[in-house]
Design a protein around this motif. Sequence first.
Motif, PDB file in Angstrom:
ATOM      1  N   THR A 188      47.197  29.954  38.731  1.00 15.59           N
ATOM      2  CA  THR A 188      46.488  29.334  38.231  1.00 15.59           C
ATOM      3  C   THR A 188      45.719  29.126  39.839  1.00 15.59           C
ATOM      4  O   THR A 188      45.243  28.897  40.127  1.00 15.59           O
ATOM      5  CB  THR A 188      46.675  27.749  37.880  1.00 15.59           C
ATOM      6  N   TYR A 211      38.477  32.549  43.885  1.00 15.73           N
ATOM      7  CA  TYR A 211      36.747  31.586  43.592  1.00 15.73           C
ATOM      8  C   TYR A 211      36.494  31.027  44.210  1.00 15.73           C
ATOM      9  O   TYR A 211      35.416  30.899  43.516  1.00 15.73           O
ATOM     10  CB  TYR A 211      37.345  32.276  42.289  1.00 15.73           C
ATOM     11  N   PHE A 261      33.250  28.616  43.035  1.00 15.86           N
ATOM     12  CA  PHE A 261      32.793  27.839  41.704  1.00 15.86           C
ATOM     13  C   PHE A 261      31.776  26.626  42.687  1.00 15.86           C
ATOM     14  O   PHE A 261      31.453  25.772  42.318  1.00 15.86           O
ATOM     15  CB  PHE A 261      34.035  27.069  41.557  1.00 15.86           C
ATOM     16  N   ILE A 311      40.155  35.700  35.810  1.00 17.15           N
ATOM     17  CA  ILE A 311      39.439  34.278  36.576  1.00 17.15           C
ATOM     18  C   ILE A 311      37.885  34.820  36.469  1.00 17.15           C
ATOM     19  O   ILE A 311      36.594  34.834  36.258  1.00 17.15           O
ATOM     20  CB  ILE A 311      39.972  34.097  36.868  1.00 17.15           C
ATOM     21  N   MET A 331      36.373  36.047  33.220  1.00 17.06           N
ATOM     22  CA  MET A 331      35.813  35.025  32.625  1.00 17.06           C
ATOM     23  C   MET A 331      34.582  34.676  33.291  1.00 17.06           C
ATOM     24  O   MET A 331      33.513  34.430  33.113  1.00 17.06           O
ATOM     25  CB  MET A 331      36.868  34.219  32.616  1.00 17.06           C
ATOM     26  N   ILE A 332      34.777  34.613  34.683  1.00 18.64           N
ATOM     27  CA  ILE A 332      33.455  33.913  35.981  1.00 18.64           C
ATOM     28  C   ILE A 332      31.958  35.736  35.347  1.00 18.64           C
ATOM     29  O   ILE A 332      30.892  34.611  34.981  1.00 18.64           O
ATOM     30  CB  ILE A 332      33.354  34.554  37.136  1.00 18.64           C
ATOM     31  N   LEU A 361      31.178  32.754  31.033  1.00 20.35           N
ATOM     32  CA  LEU A 361      32.135  31.013  31.556  1.00 20.35           C
ATOM     33  C   LEU A 361      31.487  30.123  32.524  1.00 20.35           C
ATOM     34  O   LEU A 361      31.591  30.087  33.483  1.00 20.35           O
ATOM     35  CB  LEU A 361      33.188  31.346  30.867  1.00 20.35           C
ATOM     36  N   SER A 362      31.246  29.297  31.857  1.00 22.46           N
ATOM     37  CA  SER A 362      30.969  27.885  33.382  1.00 22.46           C
ATOM     38  C   SER A 362      32.567  27.279  33.621  1.00 22.46           C
ATOM     39  O   SER A 362      32.940  27.780  33.227  1.00 22.46           O
ATOM     40  CB  SER A 362      30.516  26.938  31.850  1.00 22.46           C
ATOM     41  N   ILE A 363      32.522  26.889  34.680  1.00 24.81           N
ATOM     42  CA  ILE A 363      32.956  26.193  35.193  1.00 24.81           C
ATOM     43  C   ILE A 363      34.132  25.576  34.726  1.00 24.81           C
ATOM     44  O   ILE A 363      35.739  25.329  34.582  1.00 24.81           O
ATOM     45  CB  ILE A 363      33.072  25.785  36.645  1.00 24.81           C
ATOM     46  N   ILE A 366      36.615  27.324  32.283  1.00 20.92           N
ATOM     47  CA  ILE A 366      37.786  28.111  32.596  1.00 20.92           C
ATOM     48  C   ILE A 366      38.834  26.678  33.097  1.00 20.92           C
ATOM     49  O   ILE A 366      39.738  27.779  33.315  1.00 20.92           O
ATOM     50  CB  ILE A 366      36.758  28.832  34.304  1.00 20.92           C
ATOM     51  N   SER A 375      40.609  25.436  30.518  1.00 16.73           N
ATOM     52  CA  SER A 375      41.541  26.899  29.971  1.00 16.73           C
ATOM     53  C   SER A 375      43.130  26.694  30.841  1.00 16.73           C
ATOM     54  O   SER A 375      43.368  27.191  30.106  1.00 16.73           O
ATOM     55  CB  SER A 375      40.506  28.454  30.008  1.00 16.73           C
ATOM     56  N   LEU A 376      42.589  26.820  32.247  1.00 13.99           N
ATOM     57  CA  LEU A 376      43.344  27.022  33.360  1.00 13.99           C
ATOM     58  C   LEU A 376      44.381  25.566  32.589  1.00 13.99           C
ATOM     59  O   LEU A 376      45.915  25.125  32.648  1.00 13.99           O
ATOM     60  CB  LEU A 376      43.557  27.150  34.897  1.00 13.99           C
TER      61      LEU A 376
END
Length: 403
Positions: free
Chosen positions: A233, A240, A244, A362, A365-366, A370-372, A375, A378-379
């Motif tokens: 994480t 990133y 973000f 991640i 996912m970006i 997928l939105s911040i 993400i 999910s984390l």
Amino acid sequence: MVQFLKFIKLNLKPLSYGWLLTFLSSFGQTYLISLYVIHITQAFDITEGTFGAIYAVCTVVSSMIMLSIGHTVDHIPVKKVSFFTILALAMCCILMGLSYHLAFVFLALIGLRLSGQGMLSHISFTILSKYYDKDRGKAISFSTLGFSIGEAILPIIIVSTIAYFDWRIAMIGSGILLLIYLIRLRFTDLSHFDQQLNSFKPSSKSLFKDFFEIIKDKRFLILMPTSFVLSFTATAVIFYQYVFVEQKGWSVTLYASFFTAYAITRLLFSLFGGLWVDRFTAKTLFRFYLIPIGLGLLAFAYINSIIGALIFLILMGITVGMSGTIKTSVLAEVYGIKKLGTIRSLFTMFMVLSTALGPLIIGQMIDMGLSIQIIMISLSLFVLLCILNAQRIKYVPRIKTQL
């Protein structure tokens, strides 16, 4: 805190060596290598994505090699293990600076990740865990300050060197400084760390058997996920973070200034973590230390103001600050110290592996759009599952014998 300062004063010599190893590990850490990324990609005409893929593969390879050499600190004198590890780190810095083909970059990155991030911090935490029992938490927390000091001063030195000279000079200069330190190491007495050495050197077969026994034991499935999720994480979000920040529409300059809060929080809780481990045991703290970063991820997800970023950085600093002391101390409490080097090498392998997978997953996912918020949620759910799993450690007895 007065007790802590008194402990440092009485044990400055062994503690300072543990601190030095974590400080020198900076030359193989992501935050320092990242300063060279733009220059390396330009020099070899590759994209950032290509370099990221190379970096991930090198990190995974280095984590695998850790399994075969991490045990050396259990049965080889500390000075000898340290010498060859620092020598390897120095030579890989020089190799990177002299590289004119991607194959050499690949080899250099494997060496930097293995000897720097992997072995130097592994040696530091292992020898201090073995040398101290009652004050293990304070000893390891002092050692972790090497990371903080490295983060505070080395990027400034490296960036300045690159600006005035060249990235290759910065790399080669780093290697030369490490070689110079080896002269000092030659005259350093580290025999006090060798009191816990095993006379038995494991064969490949016995080493594989040890790893198999560790993995199939329920303690591994309790301890490993928390170590994995934190590195996964923290590395992914930091990797990133400016992506973000831009997507949130926040000020990059203001966000960068907030990192001071993270650094201070991490530093303070590195110290508090050591005191609390000695007072409450690492087993107790292990059940709760991931809670701050879990809450921080939710703040990042739901608070639209940049204050959400500040809250996240502070809460992440709390967890990351305590983590080094707690993760190493709990292994000593649960497994004992006789084969601690072997055991830590396995856990370090998974930790290093997570630092490669975090940015990779991640990033995907970006790319999927997928939105911040999704993400981060999910984390946070991943962290929550690991916190719930960590509660099982209260049923594991605290021992001081080998596995």
